[in-house]
Design an enzyme around this catalytic site. Structure first.
Site, PDB file in Angstrom:
ATOM      1  CG  ASP A  67      -2.198  21.872  18.826  1.00 25.93           C
ATOM      2  OD1 ASP A  67      -1.665  20.797  18.486  1.00 25.93           O
ATOM      3  OD2 ASP A  67      -2.802  22.021  19.909  1.00 25.93           O
ATOM      4  CG  HIS A 119      -5.931  23.478  22.771  1.00 24.08           C
ATOM      5  ND1 HIS A 119      -5.918  22.631  23.847  1.00 24.08           N
ATOM      6  CD2 HIS A 119      -5.166  22.866  21.817  1.00 24.08           C
ATOM      7  CE1 HIS A 119      -5.180  21.558  23.570  1.00 24.08           C
ATOM      8  NE2 HIS A 119      -4.715  21.684  22.334  1.00 24.08           N
ATOM      9  CG  ASP A 152       1.803  18.287  18.894  1.00 25.11           C
ATOM     10  OD1 ASP A 152       1.181  19.211  18.344  1.00 25.11           O
ATOM     11  OD2 ASP A 152       1.342  17.615  19.829  1.00 25.11           O
ATOM     12  CD  GLU A 163      -2.024  15.447  20.784  1.00 26.62           C
ATOM     13  OE1 GLU A 163      -1.082  15.775  21.535  1.00 26.62           O
ATOM     14  OE2 GLU A 163      -2.972  16.232  20.516  1.00 26.62           O
ATOM     15  CD  GLU A 164      -5.187  18.756  20.407  1.00 25.81           C
ATOM     16  OE1 GLU A 164      -5.081  18.750  21.658  1.00 25.81           O
ATOM     17  OE2 GLU A 164      -4.513  19.507  19.680  1.00 25.81           O
ATOM     18  CG  HIS A 210      -1.905  15.907  17.004  1.00 22.72           C
ATOM     19  ND1 HIS A 210      -3.034  16.679  16.819  1.00 22.72           N
ATOM     20  CD2 HIS A 210      -1.077  16.668  17.765  1.00 22.72           C
ATOM     21  CE1 HIS A 210      -2.886  17.834  17.439  1.00 22.72           C
ATOM     22  NE2 HIS A 210      -1.703  17.860  18.008  1.00 22.72           N
TER      23      HIS A 210
END
Length: 516
Positions: free
Chosen positions: A298, A459, A359, A330-331, A286
């Site tokens: 990420d 994140h 990923d 994707e997130e 992603h």
């Protein structure tokens, strides 16, 4: 002549020489049995030498620069994502791939204008309390419908079962009457999966209710990022769902008053010029970050690794068609990969012989985790579709050549393999860990620090270029190269796909409930 032109010329000439060597070797290698060091082995070794961690790092530097220039993020719907898309697409076109930008939708904004309505209108009348007995399922489309309720594979007391699978399979809607309101129970699979299945079955509205299990007896607002059923939908507590299920011929009015605005992002899909299109070897990562940060681990790490592999493979006269995917959104719910798979016909899905997902492959406190294709630990999520075990074994074999340990990780539905395993496509890949905590056993195997997250910046804004483990990045890029080269020439380890196998895979996919 500039330094750039000299460097570019050398790179181009090196690739031409490699292509000439491969073209000369092709007839001889094709005649060699696969188990006797054939073409797959020859070019796997060559590609691993070509793929450089330093080149992967250059792509990560570029993604960091893009984020820095665009408010510190590369999230869906932002200029940072668009710039990331253009960077990747440009590199792939320059390498010689056929590149397609596939538009996909995501929820740009959603506003509830007034409280929802859920009233029993027949055979008796009852009004349920909004934001107490039930809530609007964000991001529900607006709608006002009065129709009969129909339960979907419900598990109600006194049946002694730990959880419901209501709505998880298309088969649950066999006999569903289009135009009715689907009454679905929480449990087992993602809410979004239940919603999509109900939409396909022709539901005019959707009520999802709790299971009645301890700790799951209260309704609460949820944002599942799923709107594609196109009908009003609410989430209710167990008492509401149980009452509607027990009322013969129950008819309700369901109303949602909301404003839903959709945005568009592009998947980047690149295909090799060589290879049999009836046999596609596909890999994906992603491309988007979360809004909070640049997303360099990420998932800049997966993006950069497969981009480097793609560039180095561009002139390989592969036997099977190569397809590289860089997923949007994707997130916020695997939206790019899910809409891609949904757009494929069954024949197109059948042509994808393997899907490899990467990923987060450079977590600072890493472990080499391979998706558990055979469910060898007999815990958590079920195995992947037939062929997934062989993908895991192929990756294990590479790490074994370097005397590196690996551990399994579940197909838990948190990344873009999800839509592929849901339709029976063999899948696998590498994951170095996210917010989970590294165990003492893993620290003994891989080094690093036990009791600390694999990625403490998961994140967060600190997921920058400083948040990368260079060793893991280099090793994992080589592992990706090894598997892609082998499958590009030899798919004999992957069992033929059958309709029955695909159906079994679909019934066991997405085994972990998730709002995304």
């Amino acid at each position: 002549m500039s330094v750039f032109l000299v460097t570019r010329g050398k790179t181009f000439m090196r690739r031409i020489v490699i292509a000439m060597i491969m073209a000369l070797a092709l007839p001889m290698a094709m005649a060699t049995p696969a188990n006797a060091g054939g073409l797959d082995d020859l070019f796997a070794k060559l590609l691993v030498k070509q793929v450089k961690g330093s080149n992967v790092k250059k792509h990560l530097d570029a993604l960091q620069a893009i984020a820095t220039a665009n408010g510190g993020t590369r999230a869906a719907g932002t200029p940072g994502y668009d710039a990331s898309r253009d960077y990747v697409a440009g590199k792939l076109r320059k390498a010689g791939y056929k590149v397609t930008l596939q538009p996909t939708n995501f929820v740009e904004s959603w506003t509830e204008n007034s409280p929802p309505t859920l009233n029993l209108t027949a055979p008796s009348a009852k009004t349920y309390a909004p934001n107490e007995d039930f809530f609007t399922f964000q991001p529900s489309p607006a709608g006002d419908v009065t129709a009969q309720v129909q339960g979907v594979d419900l598990t109600l007391p006194p049946t002694p079962t730990p959880t419901s699978t209501s709505g998880c399979e298309a088969a649950d809607f066999a006999g569903f009457v289009a135009g009715r309101i689907a009454l679905i129970q929480r449990g087992t699979c993602a809410f979004a999966q239940k919603i999509r299945n109900a939409g396909v079955a022709g539901a005019s509205g959707i009520i999802v209710f709790n299971e009645g299990q301890p700790g799951r007896t209260d309704a609460f607002p949820l944002d599942i990022g799923e709107w594609r059923a196109g009908v009003p939908m609410v989430f209710a507590d167990f008492a509401v769902g149980n009452e509607l299920a027990a009322t013969a011929g129950a008819t309700v009015r369901l109303k949602v008053d909301a404003t839903l605005v959709l945005g568009t992002n592009d998947n980047v899909i690149a295909e090799s010029r060589f290879g049999d299109p009836r046999n596609v070897v596909m890999t994906g990562a992603h491309l988007d970050s979360v809004p909070a940060g640049p997303g360099i681990n990420d998932n800049g790490s997966g993006t950069a690794a497969i981009l480097e592999v793609a560039e180095e493979m561009a002139l390989y006269p592969v036997k099977h068609k190569l397809r590289f995917a860089f997923w949007a959104s994707e997130e916020i719910g695997l939206l790019g990969s899910d809409q891609y798979v949904a757009s494929l016909s069954q024949a197109q899905r059948d042509r994808i012989k393997v899907y490899l997902n990467f990923d987060m492959v450079a977590s600072p406190n890493y472990a080499y985790k391979l998706y558990d294709g055979d469910d060898s630990d007999a815990e958590g999520s079920p195995p992947g579709p037939p062929g997934s075990a062989q993908i895991e074994q192929q990756l294990q074999a590479f790490y074994g050549t370097r005397n590196l340990p690996t551990v399994g990780t579940d197909f838990d539905g948190r990344s873009d393999y999800g839509p592929f395993i849901a339709v029976g496509i063999p899948s696998g890949g590498i994951f170095t860990g996210a917010e989970g905590i590294k165990t003492a056993e893993e620290a003994a195997l891989f080094g690093g620090t036990a009791g600390v997250a694999y990625d403490v910046c998961y994140h967060q804004a600190c997921d920058t270029i400083a948040n990368i483990n260079a060793t893991a990045l280099d090793v994992d890029a080589d592992a990706i190269a090894d598997s892609m080269a082998r499958y590009a020439f030899n798919l004999s380890s992957i069992p033929p796909r059958t309709a029955a196998a695909a159906k079994r895979a679909a019934t066991t996919a997405h085994a972990v409930e998730s709002v995304s």
